[in-house]
Design an enzyme around this catalytic site. Structure first.
Site, PDB file in Angstrom:
ATOM      1  N   CYS A   7       0.850  -0.991  -0.378  1.00 53.79           N
ATOM      2  CA  CYS A   7      -0.423  -0.054  -0.201  1.00 53.79           C
ATOM      3  C   CYS A   7       0.764   1.351   0.205  1.00 53.79           C
ATOM      4  O   CYS A   7       0.614   2.292  -0.417  1.00 53.79           O
ATOM      5  CB  CYS A   7      -0.545  -0.094   0.765  1.00 53.79           C
ATOM      6  SG  CYS A   7      -2.427  -0.797   1.107  1.00 53.79           S
ATOM      7  N   HIS A  95      -0.731  -8.032   1.132  1.00 55.80           N
ATOM      8  CA  HIS A  95      -1.293  -7.854  -0.372  1.00 55.80           C
ATOM      9  C   HIS A  95      -1.369  -8.338  -1.324  1.00 55.80           C
ATOM     10  O   HIS A  95       0.040  -8.609  -1.604  1.00 55.80           O
ATOM     11  CB  HIS A  95      -0.334  -6.127  -0.187  1.00 55.80           C
ATOM     12  CG  HIS A  95      -1.041  -5.275  -1.033  1.00 55.80           C
ATOM     13  ND1 HIS A  95      -1.248  -3.889  -0.943  1.00 55.80           N
ATOM     14  CD2 HIS A  95      -1.648  -5.616  -2.285  1.00 55.80           C
ATOM     15  CE1 HIS A  95      -2.703  -2.698  -2.180  1.00 55.80           C
ATOM     16  NE2 HIS A  95      -2.137  -3.873  -2.770  1.00 55.80           N
ATOM     17  N   HIS A  97      -0.784  -9.752  -4.875  1.00 55.90           N
ATOM     18  CA  HIS A  97       0.536  -9.610  -5.683  1.00 55.90           C
ATOM     19  C   HIS A  97       0.557 -11.110  -7.061  1.00 55.90           C
ATOM     20  O   HIS A  97       0.799 -12.227  -6.319  1.00 55.90           O
ATOM     21  CB  HIS A  97       1.593  -9.601  -5.492  1.00 55.90           C
ATOM     22  CG  HIS A  97       2.176 -10.042  -4.417  1.00 55.90           C
ATOM     23  ND1 HIS A  97       2.080  -9.923  -2.681  1.00 55.90           N
ATOM     24  CD2 HIS A  97       3.709 -10.493  -4.382  1.00 55.90           C
ATOM     25  CE1 HIS A  97       2.326 -11.100  -2.291  1.00 55.90           C
ATOM     26  NE2 HIS A  97       3.797 -11.306  -3.725  1.00 55.90           N
ATOM     27  N   HIS A  99       3.694 -12.320  -9.599  1.00 56.88           N
ATOM     28  CA  HIS A  99       4.583 -12.347  -9.540  1.00 56.88           C
ATOM     29  C   HIS A  99       5.296 -12.016 -11.777  1.00 56.88           C
ATOM     30  O   HIS A  99       3.639 -13.353 -12.095  1.00 56.88           O
ATOM     31  CB  HIS A  99       5.963 -12.850  -9.638  1.00 56.88           C
ATOM     32  CG  HIS A  99       5.843 -13.110  -8.290  1.00 56.88           C
ATOM     33  ND1 HIS A  99       6.600 -12.630  -7.707  1.00 56.88           N
ATOM     34  CD2 HIS A  99       5.048 -14.308  -7.159  1.00 56.88           C
ATOM     35  CE1 HIS A  99       6.678 -13.044  -5.771  1.00 56.88           C
ATOM     36  NE2 HIS A  99       5.262 -13.054  -5.866  1.00 56.88           N
TER      37      HIS A  99
HETATM   38  P1  5GP Z   1       6.041 -13.188  -1.343  1.00 53.50           P
HETATM   39  O1  5GP Z   1       6.931 -14.050  -1.499  1.00 53.50           O
HETATM   40  O2  5GP Z   1       5.376 -12.780  -1.350  1.00 53.50           O
HETATM   41  O3  5GP Z   1       5.338 -13.857  -3.005  1.00 53.50           O
HETATM   42  O4  5GP Z   1       6.436 -12.019  -2.608  1.00 53.50           O
HETATM   43  C1  5GP Z   1       7.052 -10.670  -2.096  1.00 53.50           C
HETATM   44  C2  5GP Z   1       7.789 -10.220  -3.244  1.00 53.50           C
HETATM   45  O5  5GP Z   1       8.384  -9.236  -2.526  1.00 53.50           O
HETATM   46  C3  5GP Z   1       9.358 -10.964  -3.075  1.00 53.50           C
HETATM   47  O6  5GP Z   1       9.414 -11.591  -4.108  1.00 53.50           O
HETATM   48  C4  5GP Z   1       9.995  -9.759  -2.323  1.00 53.50           C
HETATM   49  O7  5GP Z   1      11.428  -9.303  -3.276  1.00 53.50           O
HETATM   50  C5  5GP Z   1       9.262  -8.468  -2.703  1.00 53.50           C
HETATM   51  N1  5GP Z   1       9.461  -7.271  -2.060  1.00 53.50           N
HETATM   52  C6  5GP Z   1       9.717  -7.257  -0.907  1.00 53.50           C
HETATM   53  N2  5GP Z   1       9.879  -5.795  -0.214  1.00 53.50           N
HETATM   54  C7  5GP Z   1      10.321  -4.882  -1.408  1.00 53.50           C
HETATM   55  C8  5GP Z   1      10.323  -3.986  -1.271  1.00 53.50           C
HETATM   56  O8  5GP Z   1      10.552  -2.621  -0.864  1.00 53.50           O
HETATM   57  N3  5GP Z   1       9.781  -3.214  -2.729  1.00 53.50           N
HETATM   58  C9  5GP Z   1      10.237  -3.855  -4.158  1.00 53.50           C
HETATM   59  N4  5GP Z   1      10.289  -3.496  -4.984  1.00 53.50           N
HETATM   60  N5  5GP Z   1       9.999  -5.351  -3.577  1.00 53.50           N
HETATM   61  C10 5GP Z   1      10.059  -5.908  -2.856  1.00 53.50           C
HETATM   62 ZN    ZN Z   2      -1.809  -3.052   1.210  1.00 54.60          ZN
END
Ligand code: 5GP
Ligand code: ZN
Length: 110
Positions: A7, A95, A97, A99
């Site tokens: 957010c 949140h 997302h 990829h």
């Molecule tokens: P998840 O593992 O929850 O599916 O993916 C979260 C993703 O967010 C990870 O690939 C991580 O590298 C990315 N991420 C975490 N913190 C940040 C941030 O502050 N900025 C950006 N651009 N990506 C982030």
């Molecule tokens: Zn959020």
């Protein structure tokens, strides 16, 4: 949700490298890319899980994947679209997302 990392990225409070923004979602580069191209598409409205997305958000985000693939030059070579949901998927950020990962051959599913 004020404390949510994504957010804060959406509002610009935390900086990010944005690739595309529409009325429904923001797409920005992952800070720790797993491949040469690694973008996260996030709905502008905070939602916890993929099933909470509205039909409009899903349509906009999926249409956006093609546009992002075109912008970043992986439309022809291919890419992977992944929702990580919950602990076993390694979900770090609440949140929801999507990829978009490409730019090199994937190394298998698991
Ligand atoms: P998840 O593992 O929850 O599916 O993916 C979260 C993703 O967010 C990870 O690939 C991580 O590298 C990315 N991420 C975490 N913190 C940040 C941030 O502050 N900025 C950006 N651009 N990506 C982030
Ligand atoms: Zn959020």
């Amino acid at each position: 949700m004020e404390t949510c990392l994504f957010c804060q990225i959406i509002t610009g409070k935390i900086p990010s490298e944005k690739v595309l923004e529409t009325a429904d979602f923001v797409a920005f580069k992952d800070i720790h890319p797993k491949a040469p191209v690694h973008v996260l598409l996030v709905p502008k409205t905070h939602r916890d899980r993929p099933e909470d997305l509205t039909a409009d958000e899903i349509t906009a985000m999926l249409a956006g994947t093609e546009e992002i693939a075109q912008i970043l030059g992986v439309k022809e070579t291919g890419y992977r679209l992944i929702f990580n949901v919950g602990a076993h998927a390694g979900q770090e950020v609440d949140h929801v997302h999507l990829h978009l990962i490409g730019g090199a051959p994937a190394k298998g599913m698991y």
